[in-house]
Design an enzyme around this catalytic site. Structure first.
Site, mmCIF file in Angstrom:
data_model
loop_
_atom_site.group_PDB
_atom_site.id
_atom_site.type_symbol
_atom_site.label_atom_id
_atom_site.label_comp_id
_atom_site.label_asym_id
_atom_site.label_seq_id
_atom_site.Cartn_x
_atom_site.Cartn_y
_atom_site.Cartn_z
ATOM 1 N N GLU A 193 9.799 -45.689 -4.823
ATOM 2 C CA GLU A 193 8.981 -45.123 -3.892
ATOM 3 C C GLU A 193 9.226 -45.502 -2.736
ATOM 4 O O GLU A 193 8.764 -45.275 -1.482
ATOM 5 C CB GLU A 193 7.419 -45.372 -4.284
ATOM 6 C CG GLU A 193 7.070 -46.889 -4.670
ATOM 7 C CD GLU A 193 5.523 -47.204 -4.822
ATOM 8 O OE1 GLU A 193 4.697 -46.197 -4.523
ATOM 9 O OE2 GLU A 193 5.434 -48.268 -5.311
ATOM 10 N N ARG B 19 -3.470 2.891 8.357
ATOM 11 C CA ARG B 19 -3.930 1.580 7.810
ATOM 12 C C ARG B 19 -2.633 0.765 7.742
ATOM 13 O O ARG B 19 -1.829 1.391 7.740
ATOM 14 C CB ARG B 19 -4.372 1.871 6.508
ATOM 15 C CG ARG B 19 -5.546 2.471 6.181
ATOM 16 C CD ARG B 19 -5.818 2.801 4.684
ATOM 17 N NE ARG B 19 -6.893 3.868 4.581
ATOM 18 C CZ ARG B 19 -7.965 3.623 4.256
ATOM 19 N NH1 ARG B 19 -8.549 2.569 3.968
ATOM 20 N NH2 ARG B 19 -8.650 4.796 3.964
ATOM 21 N N ARG C 108 0.304 -50.462 -13.864
ATOM 22 C CA ARG C 108 1.312 -50.856 -12.619
ATOM 23 C C ARG C 108 0.552 -52.217 -12.424
ATOM 24 O O ARG C 108 -0.514 -52.142 -12.022
ATOM 25 C CB ARG C 108 1.226 -49.766 -11.515
ATOM 26 C CG ARG C 108 1.902 -50.453 -10.349
ATOM 27 C CD ARG C 108 1.812 -49.354 -9.266
ATOM 28 N NE ARG C 108 0.486 -49.100 -8.911
ATOM 29 C CZ ARG C 108 0.196 -48.330 -7.767
ATOM 30 N NH1 ARG C 108 1.137 -47.349 -7.495
ATOM 31 N NH2 ARG C 108 -0.867 -48.162 -7.240
ATOM 32 N N CYS D 184 4.750 -40.060 -10.646
ATOM 33 C CA CYS D 184 3.431 -40.393 -10.714
ATOM 34 C C CYS D 184 2.656 -40.186 -9.371
ATOM 35 O O CYS D 184 1.511 -40.485 -9.168
ATOM 36 C CB CYS D 184 2.923 -41.790 -11.352
ATOM 37 S SG CYS D 184 3.548 -43.127 -10.452
ATOM 38 N N SER E 289 9.433 -44.543 -12.393
ATOM 39 C CA SER E 289 8.416 -43.693 -12.175
ATOM 40 C C SER E 289 8.495 -43.417 -10.632
ATOM 41 O O SER E 289 8.351 -44.542 -9.873
ATOM 42 C CB SER E 289 7.099 -44.215 -12.640
ATOM 43 O OG SER E 289 6.375 -43.147 -12.288
ATOM 44 N N GLY F 40 7.242 -42.604 -7.100
ATOM 45 C CA GLY F 40 6.060 -42.696 -6.542
ATOM 46 C C GLY F 40 6.348 -42.043 -5.206
ATOM 47 O O GLY F 40 6.481 -42.372 -4.150
ATOM 48 N N ARG G 44 -4.014 -1.498 -5.798
ATOM 49 C CA ARG G 44 -3.162 -2.642 -5.582
ATOM 50 C C ARG G 44 -3.624 -3.832 -6.870
ATOM 51 O O ARG G 44 -4.524 -3.421 -7.308
ATOM 52 C CB ARG G 44 -3.443 -3.431 -4.300
ATOM 53 C CG ARG G 44 -4.718 -3.950 -4.036
ATOM 54 C CD ARG G 44 -5.115 -4.442 -2.633
ATOM 55 N NE ARG G 44 -6.611 -4.640 -2.474
ATOM 56 C CZ ARG G 44 -6.966 -4.669 -1.419
ATOM 57 N NH1 ARG G 44 -6.506 -4.700 -0.279
ATOM 58 N NH2 ARG G 44 -8.486 -4.976 -1.304
ATOM 59 N N TYR H 164 8.960 -36.715 -17.743
ATOM 60 C CA TYR H 164 7.498 -36.411 -17.622
ATOM 61 C C TYR H 164 7.145 -36.433 -16.101
ATOM 62 O O TYR H 164 7.667 -37.144 -15.234
ATOM 63 C CB TYR H 164 6.727 -37.215 -18.426
ATOM 64 C CG TYR H 164 6.614 -38.727 -18.018
ATOM 65 C CD1 TYR H 164 5.637 -39.185 -16.922
ATOM 66 C CD2 TYR H 164 7.672 -39.649 -18.386
ATOM 67 C CE1 TYR H 164 5.616 -40.543 -16.550
ATOM 68 C CE2 TYR H 164 7.612 -40.987 -17.948
ATOM 69 C CZ TYR H 164 6.625 -41.388 -16.997
ATOM 70 O OH TYR H 164 6.585 -42.614 -16.586
ATOM 71 N N HIS I 145 -15.468 -8.645 2.141
ATOM 72 C CA HIS I 145 -14.545 -9.750 2.623
ATOM 73 C C HIS I 145 -14.963 -11.170 2.019
ATOM 74 O O HIS I 145 -14.124 -11.993 1.425
ATOM 75 C CB HIS I 145 -14.620 -9.989 4.211
ATOM 76 C CG HIS I 145 -13.716 -10.769 4.677
ATOM 77 N ND1 HIS I 145 -14.032 -12.000 5.134
ATOM 78 C CD2 HIS I 145 -12.257 -10.653 4.788
ATOM 79 C CE1 HIS I 145 -12.660 -12.881 5.325
ATOM 80 N NE2 HIS I 145 -11.895 -11.892 5.465
ATOM 81 N N ASN J 88 3.949 -40.373 -3.369
ATOM 82 C CA ASN J 88 3.300 -40.456 -2.225
ATOM 83 C C ASN J 88 3.927 -41.370 -1.317
ATOM 84 O O ASN J 88 3.913 -41.190 -0.234
ATOM 85 C CB ASN J 88 2.076 -41.011 -2.626
ATOM 86 C CG ASN J 88 1.276 -40.275 -3.456
ATOM 87 O OD1 ASN J 88 1.490 -38.917 -3.826
ATOM 88 N ND2 ASN J 88 0.384 -40.992 -4.303
ATOM 89 N N ASP J 89 4.350 -42.625 -1.693
ATOM 90 C CA ASP J 89 5.068 -43.738 -0.911
ATOM 91 C C ASP J 89 6.285 -43.084 -0.295
ATOM 92 O O ASP J 89 6.723 -43.197 0.890
ATOM 93 C CB ASP J 89 4.899 -45.099 -1.501
ATOM 94 C CG ASP J 89 3.802 -45.702 -1.127
ATOM 95 O OD1 ASP J 89 3.269 -45.700 0.233
ATOM 96 O OD2 ASP J 89 3.296 -46.392 -2.173
ATOM 97 N N GLY K 253 -8.291 -7.812 4.404
ATOM 98 C CA GLY K 253 -9.017 -8.155 5.647
ATOM 99 C C GLY K 253 -8.409 -8.547 6.788
ATOM 100 O O GLY K 253 -8.922 -8.774 7.904
ATOM 101 N N LYS L 28 0.747 -1.023 0.076
ATOM 102 C CA LYS L 28 0.077 -0.019 0.034
ATOM 103 C C LYS L 28 0.916 1.217 -0.095
ATOM 104 O O LYS L 28 0.550 2.214 -0.659
ATOM 105 C CB LYS L 28 -1.007 -0.069 1.204
ATOM 106 C CG LYS L 28 -2.057 0.705 1.176
ATOM 107 C CD LYS L 28 -3.076 0.426 2.167
ATOM 108 C CE LYS L 28 -3.741 -0.881 2.456
ATOM 109 N NZ LYS L 28 -4.532 -1.220 3.735
ATOM 110 N N MET M 30 -5.546 -6.998 8.325
ATOM 111 C CA MET M 30 -5.003 -6.154 9.043
ATOM 112 C C MET M 30 -6.048 -5.206 9.592
ATOM 113 O O MET M 30 -7.029 -5.060 8.854
ATOM 114 C CB MET M 30 -3.862 -5.662 8.582
ATOM 115 C CG MET M 30 -2.771 -6.524 8.137
ATOM 116 S SD MET M 30 -2.180 -7.526 9.338
ATOM 117 C CE MET M 30 -0.929 -6.660 10.019
HETATM 118 C C1 PEP Z 1 2.950 -43.291 -5.087
HETATM 119 O O1 PEP Z 1 3.067 -43.875 -4.023
HETATM 120 O O2 PEP Z 1 3.279 -42.156 -5.196
HETATM 121 C C2 PEP Z 1 2.204 -43.719 -5.847
HETATM 122 C C3 PEP Z 1 1.852 -43.049 -7.354
HETATM 123 O O3 PEP Z 1 1.576 -44.890 -5.876
HETATM 124 P P1 PEP Z 1 0.173 -45.129 -4.925
HETATM 125 O O4 PEP Z 1 -0.367 -43.680 -4.678
HETATM 126 O O5 PEP Z 1 -0.896 -45.877 -5.553
HETATM 127 O O6 PEP Z 1 0.807 -45.988 -3.627
HETATM 128 MG MG MG Z 2 2.763 -46.068 -4.158
#
Ligand code: PEP
Ligand code: MG
Length: 862
Positions: A733, A90, A611, A819, A752, A754, A333, A839, A449, A756-757, A99, A21, A101
């Protein structure tokens, strides 16, 4: 370095010190816009104050000197005598925090000053109204008193006077109201200082301290704004929008923040002060109406909008006040906008030559793109609406009505979709809005707001619903002529402003021409490939439409979980004879082959990574507790006794670390063979039909090269039976797999990741139930990001980096993908780009995010 700089001298300092501001005010002053004079206390002053708990040395002398300059510029004196100089105070952080401050207006007014103000403006009502606003805001913001007490007193005063609107109160009514307000302050053991310098000091301290209030902290956490920045304070000579019908206040946008359409857009409230609009307390009129009622003023505002945008090269959201026909700008702004508007504005601004295409690509938050495809309510199919309000944030939502943030947390915590219903929203509601599928408010305009925050979050919202009234004590609400209670299901359409009782069917959103164009521009920049995670032909087709260049992950267990197939999966698990096992496998083979056929057809000519089965087998059997309950009650059916034995045998204390992935495939190789054969058979059939299927086979959850070697041996046996070979790869993974990637890489065609795991196993945090502590961790900033959402660069990223480097060294033709869920999150996609992956693979809608983020990564690094 000074602590304070006037708007006309601060231009060089930059956003870090002046805040957004303060910088904008300095810029506008420099450019000759009509900005009332003022000065900025820097963020350095805030940091020094918070560190010491006291105003830093020299600061107050500078403030006095700056106020002296304001007195000179305006010809008024702070605290009188004569017409008093009033100022607004202000906050303004380096990053916009709408909103969050606090603002105080009319500072410097005292009982004595009221008389002077009344005499010199000839408007006694205005003088008392300014004073009562000061006492109220000071009470709330500086002294921390509850807003409700002041609101109740105001409502009572209006009822007593028979006044419908605030402006209908007479000077005498207002004077009486001020006495009541002061009574409220006194009853709380506080005192309103009738000394302008003490008012100013209290306000400055309050703004500094508000940097650390819980709402500000929540906002910073949600938007990942560093806690260390601090806020600047802007002190500015007041101009008045409440001097009569030739005065007013408004908010303007240089383009429509909901749709992105070019041209002036905004709201105006005659005879009012700015806070009335921003707080959504009174519902303003569209600015468009001024075109007829005051064409000159309209043209002037439109000109300001255009010049501001041309200068800042961004859509602007500006506040203005008209004092007796004269226009003043109070701030400008970068305007918040819906994700759809962001895309349109970026594309059109590039088309107009205002920005480059690369800038246009960088201006859109890639993570918001999936919301552009958000559900809508088909107007043809919709039932009669029970109420209607302003279409504040597009998208449709269905959910259980909850009446405050706490209820939102408790219902959403049980996995139920919620719609937050409020009289109006305040920053206290932010956490509830974040959890809600939709937001509904009784009051407020398009820039209230609720509207601003919901648009920023991409949450559908309908605001200013006149037919909505709430009873917060009884937890009920009324919509039109229907009664509802908390928990009832309602639906809303943020595109039309209509609200419905019960659940209304939603249809998928369309992508739109602007999005298409933006993504076209992104393509030549992108180095990362983008595939989709898809398990059904419908998902595969959608992903392909959205630009996926193949499937990076087919989770075949999702095919096993189909209710029609579960009995055969169970039969396979429970088989006692070879014949029983064969029969189950044959059935499952037929199902899988049919699925693969459809998937490969949908992705003809593009890679499809299938898979092999990953989850533990007991997930396909009834839960142990259920069977044990039946056993205890003696109601176990004859066949179930056998099931119970197997469930007990397969039971694992920690299934995530258990008998799944490659472990299962090596112990029960018939499953691996069946799946491989089904894929080969489908491939062959398609090739014979002249198609171009491109399947790849992937082995999950490995942690040692030998696991891969043995699984591959089984796979290759099936390949030779079919006389057909497919590319084979493995998920990386587990941390161990990443660390021995150099041993695994020569065995396979691709990795690939993984994530997540890999995240779960690196942190030792369960994917399924981190909810017990993760929110607290984020609150306390033990973790800055949720690692399941943003790929952790420090450790998981490091494992990836090792695997990439050692994998490629051992097998130069190795292909590398990712993935996990992170493949559809913008920041993580950029990390994937930096790591040099080939990828990423994301859920179908998030393919859009990945495509844009991948292009942004290249532009950023170039
Ligand atoms: C992962 O673990 O990232 C994965 C893609 O496999 P899943 O989520 O099925 O365990
Ligand atoms: Mg997995």
């Amino acid at each position: 370095m000074n602590w304070a700089y006037s708007f006309s001298e601060s231009g060089e300092l930059g956003r870090e010190l002046l805040g957004g501001k303060g910088l904008a005010l300095a810029e506008m002053t420099r450019l000759g816009f009509p900005v009332p004079p003022g000065f900025t206390l820097t963020t350095a002053a805030c940091r020094a104050y918070l560190e010491r708990g006291a105003l830093p040395e020299g600061l107050w002398d500078e403030v006095r000197a700056q106020v002296g300059r304001l007195e000179e510029a305006t010809g008024k004196r702070f605290g009188g005598p004569g017409l008093p100089l009033l100022v607004s105070v202000r906050s303004g952080a380096p990053v916009s925090m709408p909103g969050m401050m606090d603002t105080i207006l009319n500072l410097g007014l005292t009982e004595e000053g009221v008389a002077e103000l009344a005499a010199s403006t000839g408007n006694e009502r205005f003088a008392w109204d300014s004073y009562r606003r000061l006492v109220q805001m000071y009470g709330e913001v500086v002294l921390g008193l509850d807003a409700a007490g002041f609101e109740r007193a105001l409502e009572r005063a209006k009822a007593l006077a028979g006044a419908e609107r605030d402006v209908d109160l007479s000077p005498a009514d207002l004077r009486e109201l001020v006495a009541q307000f002061k009574g409220i302050v006194a009853a709380a053991g506080r005192r309103f200082p009738d000394d302008p310098w003490r008012q100013l000091e209290g306000a400055v301290r309050a703004v500094f301290e508000s940097w650390n209030n819980p709402r500000a902290r929540t906002y910073r956490r949600l938007y990942e704004i560093p806690d260390e920045l601090g806020t600047a304070v802007n002190v500015q000579a007041m101009v008045f929008g409440n001097l009569g019908d030739d005065s007013g206040t408004g908010v303007g946008f240089s383009r429509n923040p909901a749709t992105g359409e070019r041209g002036l857009y905004g709201e105006y409230l005659k005879n009012a002060q700015g806070e009335d609009v921003v707080a959504g307390v009174r519902t303003p009129q569209p600015l468009e109406r001024l075109r007829e009622s005051d064409p000159e003023l309209y043209a002037e505002i439109a000109d300001v909008a255009e010049r501001l945008e041309a200068h800042f090269r961004e859509m602007q959201d500006f506040e203005f006040t008209v004092e007796r026909g004269r226009l003043y700008l109070l701030q400008t702004r970068t305007g918040k906008r819906t994700p759809a508007a962001a895309v349109r504005i970026a594309v059109e601004m590039a088309g107009e030559g205002r920005i480059s295409r690369e800038e246009a690509l960088l201006r859109v938050d890639a993570n918001t793109l999936p919301s552009l495809l958000r559900a809508r309510i088909d107007p043809e199919q919709a039932p009669e609406a029970v109420a209607e309000g302003l279409p504040a944030s597009p998208g449709a939502a269905v959910g259980h009505a909850v009446l405050d943030a706490e209820a939102a947390e408790s219902w959403a915590g049980r996995g139920l979709p919620v719609i937050l219903v409020r009289p109006e929203t305040t920053p206290e509601d932010i956490s509830g809005m974040y959890l809600a599928r939709g937001v509904l408010t009784a009051r407020g305009g398009m820039t209230s707001h609720a509207a601003v925050v919901a648009r920023g979050m991409g949450v559908p919202a309908v605001v200013g619903v006149a037919g909505l009234s709430l009873n917060l004590e009884e937890r009920t609400f009324r919509l039109g002529d229907r009664e509802f209670k908390e928990g009832d299901v309602i639906s809303l359409d943020g595109a039309t402003g209509r609200v419905f009782a019960g659940e209304v069917a939603l249809s998928e959103g369309g992508s739109g021409e602007y999005l298409h164009e933006l993504l076209e521009w992104a393509e030549p920049h992108r180095k990362l490939g983008v595939r989709a995670n898809a398990d059904t032909p419908a998902d595969a087709r959608r992903a392909r439409e959205l630009g996926a260049e193949g499937i990076g992950l087919v989770r075949t267990e999702h095919m096993f979980f189909d209710p029609e197939r579960i009995p055969w999966v169970r039969a396979l698990i429970l088989a006692e004879t070879e014949k029983e096992e064969r029969e189950a496998l044959d059935k499952l083979f037929a199902f899988q082959r049919a699925d693969f056929l459809e998937l490969l057809k949908a992705m003809d000519g593009l890679p499809v990574t299938v898979r092999l089965l990953d989850p533990p087998l007991h997930e396909f059997l009834p839960p142990l507790v259920e069977l044990e309950r039946k056993e205890a009650a003696g109601t176990l059916a004859p066949g179930e006794a056998k099931v119970l034995t197997q469930v007990r045998r397969l039971h694992e204390a920690n299934p995530m670390l258990g008998f799944r992935g490659v472990r299962l495939l090596l112990v029960r190789p018939e499953i691996l063979r069946m799946q491989t054969a089904a894929l080969l058979s489908a491939t062959r059939a398609l090739r014979e039909a002249g198609k171009d299927p491109r399947p790849e086979l992937m082995i999950p959850l490995v942690s040692a090269a030998e696991e891969v070697a043995q699984a591959l041996e089984a796979v290759r046996e099936v390949f030779s039976e079919f006389d057909l070979t497919l590319p084979v790869g493995t998920m990386i993974e587990t941390p161990r797999a990443a660390l021995v990637a150099g041993e695994i890489a020569p065995l396979v065609d691709f990795f690939s990741f993984g994530t997540n795991d890999l995240t779960q196993l690196t942190f030792g945090i369960s994917r399924d139930d981190a909810g017990h502590f993760l929110p607290r961790y984020l609150d306390a900033r033990i973790f800055v990001h949720d690692p399941t959402e943003h790929l952790d660069e420090e450790a998981v990223g490091r494992l990836l980096e090792i695997a990439v480097r050692e994998g490629r060294a051992a097998n130069p033709s190795l292909k590398l993908g990712l993935c996990g869920e992170h493949g559809g999150e913008a920041r993580s996609v950029r990390l994937a780009h930096r790591l040099g992956l080939d990828y990423v693979s994301a859920s179908p809608f998030r393919v859009l995010t990945a495509r844009l983020a991948a292009a942004q990564a290249t532009i950023d690094s170039g």
